[in-house]
Design a protein around this motif. Structure first.
Motif, PDB file in Angstrom:
ATOM      1  N   GLU A 235       0.825  -1.216   0.000  1.00 20.61           N
ATOM      2  CA  GLU A 235       0.000   0.000   0.000  1.00 20.61           C
ATOM      3  C   GLU A 235       0.858   1.265   0.000  1.00 20.61           C
ATOM      4  O   GLU A 235       0.400   2.334  -0.355  1.00 20.61           O
ATOM      5  CB  GLU A 235      -0.933  -0.009   1.219  1.00 20.61           C
ATOM      6  CG  GLU A 235      -2.076  -0.990   1.019  1.00 20.61           C
ATOM      7  CD  GLU A 235      -2.874  -1.248   2.287  1.00 20.61           C
ATOM      8  OE1 GLU A 235      -2.559  -0.635   3.321  1.00 20.61           O
ATOM      9  OE2 GLU A 235      -3.797  -2.080   2.219  1.00 20.61           O
ATOM     10  N   LYS A 236       2.090   1.111   0.414  1.00 21.54           N
ATOM     11  CA  LYS A 236       2.972   2.283   0.530  1.00 21.54           C
ATOM     12  C   LYS A 236       3.734   2.588  -0.762  1.00 21.54           C
ATOM     13  O   LYS A 236       3.973   3.733  -1.100  1.00 21.54           O
ATOM     14  CB  LYS A 236       4.015   2.008   1.620  1.00 21.54           C
ATOM     15  CG  LYS A 236       3.655   2.561   2.983  1.00 21.54           C
ATOM     16  CD  LYS A 236       4.812   2.331   3.926  1.00 21.54           C
ATOM     17  CE  LYS A 236       5.123   3.525   4.795  1.00 21.54           C
ATOM     18  NZ  LYS A 236       4.010   4.194   5.386  1.00 21.54           N
ATOM     19  N   MET A 237       4.138   1.529  -1.484  1.00 23.20           N
ATOM     20  CA  MET A 237       4.975   1.769  -2.678  1.00 23.20           C
ATOM     21  C   MET A 237       4.906   0.584  -3.649  1.00 23.20           C
ATOM     22  O   MET A 237       4.513  -0.514  -3.256  1.00 23.20           O
ATOM     23  CB  MET A 237       6.432   2.018  -2.270  1.00 23.20           C
ATOM     24  CG  MET A 237       7.099   0.911  -1.514  1.00 23.20           C
ATOM     25  SD  MET A 237       8.802   1.315  -1.034  1.00 23.20           S
ATOM     26  CE  MET A 237       8.563   2.442   0.300  1.00 23.20           C
ATOM     27  N   GLY A 238       5.326   0.849  -4.874  1.00 23.26           N
ATOM     28  CA  GLY A 238       5.358  -0.211  -5.885  1.00 23.26           C
ATOM     29  C   GLY A 238       6.614  -1.063  -5.736  1.00 23.26           C
ATOM     30  O   GLY A 238       7.517  -0.751  -4.947  1.00 23.26           O
ATOM     31  N   SER A 239       6.668  -2.134  -6.528  1.00 19.38           N
ATOM     32  CA  SER A 239       7.772  -3.093  -6.371  1.00 19.38           C
ATOM     33  C   SER A 239       9.124  -2.487  -6.765  1.00 19.38           C
ATOM     34  O   SER A 239      10.159  -2.845  -6.201  1.00 19.38           O
ATOM     35  CB  SER A 239       7.489  -4.361  -7.172  1.00 19.38           C
ATOM     36  OG  SER A 239       7.391  -4.061  -8.546  1.00 19.38           O
TER      37      SER A 239
ATOM     38  N   ASP B 239      10.087   0.689  -6.327  1.00 23.78           N
ATOM     39  CA  ASP B 239      10.560   1.510  -5.200  1.00 23.78           C
ATOM     40  C   ASP B 239      10.977   0.631  -4.029  1.00 23.78           C
ATOM     41  O   ASP B 239      11.954   0.936  -3.332  1.00 23.78           O
ATOM     42  CB  ASP B 239       9.459   2.486  -4.758  1.00 23.78           C
ATOM     43  CG  ASP B 239       9.310   3.612  -5.771  1.00 23.78           C
ATOM     44  OD1 ASP B 239      10.275   3.826  -6.538  1.00 23.78           O
ATOM     45  OD2 ASP B 239       8.249   4.247  -5.814  1.00 23.78           O
ATOM     46  N   LEU B 240      10.242  -0.458  -3.827  1.00 26.59           N
ATOM     47  CA  LEU B 240      10.613  -1.332  -2.698  1.00 26.59           C
ATOM     48  C   LEU B 240      11.975  -1.996  -2.948  1.00 26.59           C
ATOM     49  O   LEU B 240      12.815  -2.085  -2.041  1.00 26.59           O
ATOM     50  CB  LEU B 240       9.544  -2.401  -2.461  1.00 26.59           C
ATOM     51  CG  LEU B 240       9.741  -3.119  -1.125  1.00 26.59           C
ATOM     52  CD1 LEU B 240       9.335  -2.246   0.053  1.00 26.59           C
ATOM     53  CD2 LEU B 240       8.966  -4.431  -1.078  1.00 26.59           C
ATOM     54  N   ALA B 241      12.199  -2.423  -4.180  1.00 24.53           N
ATOM     55  CA  ALA B 241      13.499  -3.036  -4.502  1.00 24.53           C
ATOM     56  C   ALA B 241      14.625  -2.014  -4.326  1.00 24.53           C
ATOM     57  O   ALA B 241      15.703  -2.341  -3.822  1.00 24.53           O
ATOM     58  CB  ALA B 241      13.479  -3.574  -5.932  1.00 24.53           C
ATOM     59  N   MET B 242      14.352  -0.757  -4.685  1.00 28.59           N
ATOM     60  CA  MET B 242      15.345   0.331  -4.493  1.00 28.59           C
ATOM     61  C   MET B 242      15.631   0.509  -3.005  1.00 28.59           C
ATOM     62  O   MET B 242      16.762   0.688  -2.593  1.00 28.59           O
ATOM     63  CB  MET B 242      14.783   1.669  -4.946  1.00 28.59           C
ATOM     64  CG  MET B 242      14.665   1.969  -6.323  1.00 28.59           C
ATOM     65  SD  MET B 242      15.953   1.942  -7.460  1.00 28.59           S
ATOM     66  CE  MET B 242      15.160   2.900  -8.682  1.00 28.59           C
ATOM     67  N   LYS B 243      14.544   0.503  -2.218  1.00 33.97           N
ATOM     68  CA  LYS B 243      14.694   0.704  -0.765  1.00 33.97           C
ATOM     69  C   LYS B 243      15.574  -0.414  -0.176  1.00 33.97           C
ATOM     70  O   LYS B 243      16.473  -0.156   0.621  1.00 33.97           O
ATOM     71  CB  LYS B 243      13.293   0.700  -0.125  1.00 33.97           C
ATOM     72  CG  LYS B 243      13.269   0.929   1.384  1.00 33.97           C
ATOM     73  CD  LYS B 243      11.815   0.914   1.888  1.00 33.97           C
ATOM     74  CE  LYS B 243      11.740   0.875   3.401  1.00 33.97           C
ATOM     75  NZ  LYS B 243      12.210   2.119   4.046  1.00 33.97           N
ATOM     76  N   LEU B 244      15.302  -1.653  -0.605  1.00 32.51           N
ATOM     77  CA  LEU B 244      16.093  -2.763  -0.071  1.00 32.51           C
ATOM     78  C   LEU B 244      17.561  -2.637  -0.473  1.00 32.51           C
ATOM     79  O   LEU B 244      18.461  -2.950   0.305  1.00 32.51           O
ATOM     80  CB  LEU B 244      15.531  -4.105  -0.562  1.00 32.51           C
ATOM     81  CG  LEU B 244      14.219  -4.541   0.091  1.00 32.51           C
ATOM     82  CD1 LEU B 244      13.750  -5.865  -0.504  1.00 32.51           C
ATOM     83  CD2 LEU B 244      14.387  -4.692   1.595  1.00 32.51           C
ATOM     84  N   LEU B 245      17.770  -2.166  -1.676  1.00 35.73           N
ATOM     85  CA  LEU B 245      19.151  -2.013  -2.137  1.00 35.73           C
ATOM     86  C   LEU B 245      19.856  -0.907  -1.341  1.00 35.73           C
ATOM     87  O   LEU B 245      20.972  -1.075  -0.861  1.00 35.73           O
ATOM     88  CB  LEU B 245      19.127  -1.675  -3.634  1.00 35.73           C
ATOM     89  CG  LEU B 245      20.447  -1.700  -4.380  1.00 35.73           C
ATOM     90  CD1 LEU B 245      21.168  -3.016  -4.189  1.00 35.73           C
ATOM     91  CD2 LEU B 245      20.205  -1.444  -5.871  1.00 35.73           C
ATOM     92  N   GLU B 246      19.161   0.202  -1.158  1.00 36.83           N
ATOM     93  CA  GLU B 246      19.759   1.351  -0.460  1.00 36.83           C
ATOM     94  C   GLU B 246      19.928   1.083   1.031  1.00 36.83           C
ATOM     95  O   GLU B 246      20.961   1.388   1.606  1.00 36.83           O
ATOM     96  CB  GLU B 246      18.853   2.598  -0.611  1.00 36.83           C
ATOM     97  CG  GLU B 246      18.764   3.157  -2.016  1.00 36.83           C
ATOM     98  CD  GLU B 246      19.992   3.967  -2.421  1.00 36.83           C
ATOM     99  OE1 GLU B 246      20.964   3.990  -1.652  1.00 36.83           O
ATOM    100  OE2 GLU B 246      19.967   4.552  -3.526  1.00 36.83           O
ATOM    101  N   GLU B 247      18.897   0.485   1.652  1.00 40.18           N
ATOM    102  CA  GLU B 247      18.904   0.431   3.121  1.00 40.18           C
ATOM    103  C   GLU B 247      19.256  -0.940   3.692  1.00 40.18           C
ATOM    104  O   GLU B 247      19.661  -1.041   4.847  1.00 40.18           O
ATOM    105  CB  GLU B 247      17.531   0.863   3.657  1.00 40.18           C
ATOM    106  CG  GLU B 247      17.192   2.302   3.290  1.00 40.18           C
ATOM    107  CD  GLU B 247      15.757   2.673   3.610  1.00 40.18           C
ATOM    108  OE1 GLU B 247      15.151   2.038   4.500  1.00 40.18           O
ATOM    109  OE2 GLU B 247      15.229   3.597   2.940  1.00 40.18           O
ATOM    110  N   ALA B 248      19.072  -2.013   2.881  1.00 41.24           N
ATOM    111  CA  ALA B 248      19.365  -3.348   3.413  1.00 41.24           C
ATOM    112  C   ALA B 248      20.541  -3.994   2.686  1.00 41.24           C
ATOM    113  O   ALA B 248      20.961  -5.096   3.046  1.00 41.24           O
ATOM    114  CB  ALA B 248      18.127  -4.240   3.284  1.00 41.24           C
TER     115      ALA B 248
END
Ligand code: PLP
Length: 427
Positions: free
Chosen positions: A364-368, A370-379
């Motif tokens: 509900e917060k973001m598309g796949s 953006d989520l993949a980007m977030k995981l790359l940047e933060e995890a």
């Protein structure tokens, strides 16, 4: 002034004239590249790959679950055979475009042993520069403007773009419910004119890991005969399967050879992805059409690789099976770990991917993407966004189980920490 030698002409010309000529070219030289190149959509993984590259250069240890690119080495005897074959001066010439006969014979022997399929190595087997090359050139051999091709959705990009590059139209059908896939084929064939010329199947499926039983292919062959279409079966994940399930070959169904071909590869089960070798087997006419195209485009695979591949097929079954068991263990590590973090995942029965539905809170917060980007940047974990496989993949991430157990556990910890949500809102 000139003796016809270009370098003499350049030396003798005045600097200014050269400069003007260069400017002219830059401003007016606007001949477009071919329409088929312009029709290709932007590469969706480009941005993610760029960030991955930058982070790595900055010294960040990225756990890369983005691509089905095995990190384990091939069995030592395969590498030894390659080294030996490289030493032989006879192996450095252009090879046979269709593959050397001994390799094609070995492929036929293996198909008989593993799937009970009899193949004539002279007319029904061809070696390809990886299955992707074979698949895309087969599309070029079989499809043209006005032709239609049915493709599984979500889609491995080549399944869509190879027909598109051959100027054919593409119809995508949801593959995650195989019975629906079959009934949609019937429906389309009953209603569309002209009818589809080719149906592409890919089980175990990339990216969704959908699998089928042999009955599916019995029905598919019946439909192919009834409606007169050809089948391309991409069997890239034939070698990786779990929990006692064994993926069936499309060609194991009586009559399949009359209506289609199947592609297999050394990339996945034998860890030979960079070697670029695979096979196309089945229908004589289609194999011949592919051989014709390849005869114009390439001179065959480096012969030393073909010789080492014979050894792989003949003597490295234990390594292939051990690799499959290793992937099963990795699947369990990843699936169980993510489930603890609130993901609802069906463990795949085959293939190299976990197709993970994104928890609702994050959907509900973001598309796949953006989520993949977030995981790359933060995890510091690279995963493929489902959207990269078409709109029907939007709610998913595809995670390749190519890293070892320790690194997968590390990836799970980092993902779960990064996406942690309050228990009250987690679904
Ligand atoms: C479904 C599928 N087909 C074909 C290929 C290409 O394999 P190869 O290395 O044999 O070209 C891949 C690789 O990821 C794949 O996932």
């Amino acid at each position: 002034m000139s003796n016809g030698d270009v370098s003499t002409v350049l030396r003798d010309g005045s600097d200014e004239r050269e400069q003007v000529d260069r400017l002219d070219q830059k401003d007016n030289f606007t001949i477009p590249v071919a329409e088929r190149v312009l029709r290709l959509p932007p590469y969706l993984f480009g941005k993610i790959n760029e960030i991955k590259y930058k982070k790595r250069r900055a010294g960040v240890d990225i756990i890369d679950l983005g691509m089905g690119n095995p990190t384990d080495p091939p069995d030592p005897q395969i590498v030894e055979k390659l080294c030996e074959a490289v030493q032989d001066p006879r192996n450095h010439r252009y090879s046979a475009s269709a593959g050397i006969l001994n390799l094609r014979r070995e492929v036929a022997v293996q198909y008989d042993r593993r799937h009970g399929v009899k193949l004539d190595p002279h007319t029904e087997v061809i070696a390809t520069i990886g299955s992707k090359e074979g698949f895309s050139h087969m599309c070029l051999a079989m499809l043209g403007p006005g032709d239609t091709c049915i493709v599984p959705a979500p889609s491995f990009p080549i399944h869509v773009y190879s027909p598109a590059l051959a100027s054919a139209n593409v119809l995508q059908i949801d593959v995650t419910k195989p019975d629906f896939f079959l009934s949609e084929i019937s429906h389309i064939c009953d209603t569309l004119y002209p009818k589809p010329k080719i149906v592409i199947v890919n089980f175990p499926h990339n990216p969704s890991s959908t699998t089928i039983e042999k009955d599916f292919y019995v029905d598919l062959v019946r439909l192919a005969k009834k409606y007169q279409f050809y089948v391309l079966s991409d069997f890239a994940y034939a070698d990786i399967f779990y929990d006692g399930y064994v993926p069936p070959s499309f060609l194991a169904v009586p009559g399949a050879k009359e209506v289609g071909v199947e592609f297999t590869t050394m990339s996945k089960g034998y860890n030979m992805a960079g070697w670029r070798i695979g096979y196309c087997v089945g229908n004589k006419e289609m194999v011949k059409a592919l051989a014709t195209i390849k005869g114009y485009y390439d001179y065959g695979i480096f012969q030393a690789i073909q010789i080492a591949s014979i050894i792989a097929l003949r003597h490295a079954e234990h390594a292939r099976l051990a690799m499959s068991a290793e992937y099963q263990m990795r699947r369990d590590v990843l699936v169980n770990g993510l489930r603890k973090g609130g993901w609802e995942i069906d463990p795949p029965r085959a293939g190299m991917f976990v197709w993970a539905k994104i928890p609702q809170y994050w959907r509900e917060k973001m598309g796949s993407i953006d989520l993949a980007m977030k995981l790359l940047e933060e995890a510091a974990v690279a995963a493929s966004p489902g959207r990269g496989f078409g709109p029907s993949g939007e709610d998913y991430l595809r995670l390749a189980i190519v890293e070892n157990e320790q690194r997968l556990k590390q990836a799970v910890r980092q993902i779960n920490r990064c996406l942690k949500v309050e228990p009250a809102v987690q679904t």
